[in-house]
Design a protein around this motif. Sequence first.
Motif, short mmCIF file in Angstrom:
data_model
loop_
_atom_site.label_atom_id
_atom_site.label_comp_id
_atom_site.label_asym_id
_atom_site.label_seq_id
_atom_site.Cartn_x
_atom_site.Cartn_y
_atom_site.Cartn_z
N GLU A 1 0.83 -1.21 0.00
CA GLU A 1 0.00 0.00 0.00
C GLU A 1 0.86 1.25 0.00
O GLU A 1 0.58 2.22 -0.72
CB GLU A 1 -0.92 -0.01 1.22
CG GLU A 1 -2.04 -1.05 1.17
CD GLU A 1 -2.77 -1.18 2.48
OE1 GLU A 1 -3.88 -1.74 2.48
OE2 GLU A 1 -2.24 -0.73 3.53
N ALA A 2 1.91 1.27 0.82
CA ALA A 2 2.78 2.43 0.91
C ALA A 2 3.50 2.68 -0.41
O ALA A 2 3.62 3.83 -0.86
CB ALA A 2 3.79 2.24 2.04
N VAL A 3 3.99 1.62 -1.03
CA VAL A 3 4.71 1.75 -2.31
C VAL A 3 3.77 2.27 -3.40
O VAL A 3 4.14 3.16 -4.19
CB VAL A 3 5.33 0.41 -2.71
CG1 VAL A 3 5.73 0.40 -4.19
CG2 VAL A 3 6.54 0.11 -1.84
N LYS A 4 2.55 1.75 -3.44
CA LYS A 4 1.60 2.20 -4.45
C LYS A 4 1.25 3.67 -4.26
O LYS A 4 1.15 4.44 -5.22
CB LYS A 4 0.33 1.36 -4.40
CG LYS A 4 -0.67 1.67 -5.50
CD LYS A 4 -1.87 0.72 -5.45
CE LYS A 4 -2.86 1.04 -6.57
NZ LYS A 4 -4.03 0.12 -6.52
N ALA A 5 1.11 4.09 -3.00
CA ALA A 5 0.76 5.47 -2.71
C ALA A 5 1.87 6.44 -3.11
O ALA A 5 1.60 7.56 -3.57
CB ALA A 5 0.44 5.63 -1.23
N HIS A 6 3.13 6.03 -2.96
CA HIS A 6 4.24 6.95 -3.20
C HIS A 6 4.88 6.81 -4.58
O HIS A 6 5.51 7.75 -5.06
CB HIS A 6 5.30 6.75 -2.12
CG HIS A 6 4.92 7.32 -0.78
ND1 HIS A 6 5.18 8.61 -0.42
CD2 HIS A 6 4.27 6.75 0.26
CE1 HIS A 6 4.71 8.83 0.81
NE2 HIS A 6 4.16 7.71 1.24
N SER A 7 4.75 5.63 -5.19
CA SER A 7 5.40 5.44 -6.49
C SER A 7 4.41 5.21 -7.64
O SER A 7 4.77 5.34 -8.80
CB SER A 7 6.35 4.24 -6.43
OG SER A 7 5.63 3.01 -6.40
N GLY A 8 3.19 4.82 -7.28
CA GLY A 8 2.20 4.52 -8.31
C GLY A 8 2.29 3.10 -8.85
O GLY A 8 1.45 2.67 -9.64
N LEU A 9 3.32 2.36 -8.42
CA LEU A 9 3.50 0.98 -8.90
C LEU A 9 2.77 0.02 -7.97
O LEU A 9 2.88 0.13 -6.74
CB LEU A 9 4.98 0.64 -8.99
CG LEU A 9 5.77 1.46 -10.02
CD1 LEU A 9 7.25 1.15 -9.93
CD2 LEU A 9 5.25 1.18 -11.42
N ASP A 10 2.05 -0.93 -8.56
CA ASP A 10 1.16 -1.81 -7.81
C ASP A 10 1.72 -3.22 -7.73
O ASP A 10 1.69 -3.97 -8.70
CB ASP A 10 -0.22 -1.83 -8.47
CG ASP A 10 -1.25 -2.61 -7.68
OD1 ASP A 10 -0.92 -3.10 -6.58
OD2 ASP A 10 -2.39 -2.74 -8.16
N TYR A 11 2.22 -3.59 -6.55
CA TYR A 11 2.77 -4.94 -6.33
C TYR A 11 1.77 -6.02 -6.69
O TYR A 11 2.13 -7.05 -7.28
CB TYR A 11 3.19 -5.05 -4.87
CG TYR A 11 3.50 -6.46 -4.40
CD1 TYR A 11 4.75 -7.03 -4.65
CD2 TYR A 11 2.55 -7.21 -3.71
CE1 TYR A 11 5.04 -8.32 -4.22
CE2 TYR A 11 2.84 -8.50 -3.27
CZ TYR A 11 4.08 -9.05 -3.54
OH TYR A 11 4.36 -10.33 -3.11
N ASP A 12 0.51 -5.82 -6.35
CA ASP A 12 -0.50 -6.86 -6.56
C ASP A 12 -0.79 -7.11 -8.03
O ASP A 12 -1.41 -8.12 -8.39
CB ASP A 12 -1.80 -6.48 -5.83
CG ASP A 12 -1.63 -6.51 -4.32
OD1 ASP A 12 -0.95 -7.42 -3.82
OD2 ASP A 12 -2.18 -5.62 -3.65
N SER A 13 -0.36 -6.19 -8.90
CA SER A 13 -0.61 -6.37 -10.34
C SER A 13 0.53 -7.10 -11.03
O SER A 13 0.39 -7.49 -12.19
CB SER A 13 -0.82 -5.01 -11.01
OG SER A 13 0.40 -4.27 -11.08
#
Length: 244
Positions: A72-84
């Motif tokens: 969640e933190a990475v997606k919020a700050h980088s826009g990259l989605d681990y779950d995808s």
Amino acid sequence: RIFRNEGMDTRHNPEFTSVEMYQAYTAYLAMMDLIEELFQYVTLAACGTTSLTYQGQAVEMGGRWARMTMAEAVKAHSGLDYDSWTSDEDARAKLQAAGYEVDKNFTRGECLNLLFEATVEDHLIQPTFIYDYPIEVSPLAKRKADNPLLTERFEFFIVGSEFGNAFSELNDPFDQRERFERQVALKRAQGANATVDEDFVLALEYGLPPTGGLGFGLDRLVMLLTDSPSIRDVLLFPTMKPKE
């Protein structure tokens, strides 16, 4: 007291003080509650308030601290989605397309951790728990039951710095041996002389109850409470430069 053969900067010293604790029949979420309550109690006792200023930044230690998964933190700050990310190869490709330099052998978990360190950590000014770390960077933490690629682990951050680490202790000797063997293989490939810690695995074979454990650096907490810019300011016996 702990000694690590590593470099020095304003937040690191080879010799420092760590507080560690363990509690049987609990898990990492309970460790979050414990550390939150402990830090708030110590802050209030030492400073008379939970509202601090550290190097010009306002920090509120009271109330419920923010809690986010690493993804969640990475997606919020980088826009990259681990779950995808569909595979290790896909994860590396996504990071490279975004301009990050990625090792050719990095897994999804290692890519996630790289993004966290590059884009998130410095922005965590208010007390924040980051949890559900990848298994690749959490060799002693229990896997999550619903996602074996992640672990029941968290670190907590204040003023852009990591203050402590905690997890549900891994008590499966078979899983622990597999992880040790992977670590040993990686270190030997790099030329290091590494072996599996057989004594530790044997201890787990005798048995360890479900356990939550945590550790935090006391020196960094004192830095925060005293508004000290460098860890050298709070060490009892800092390294001294020669008079010459």
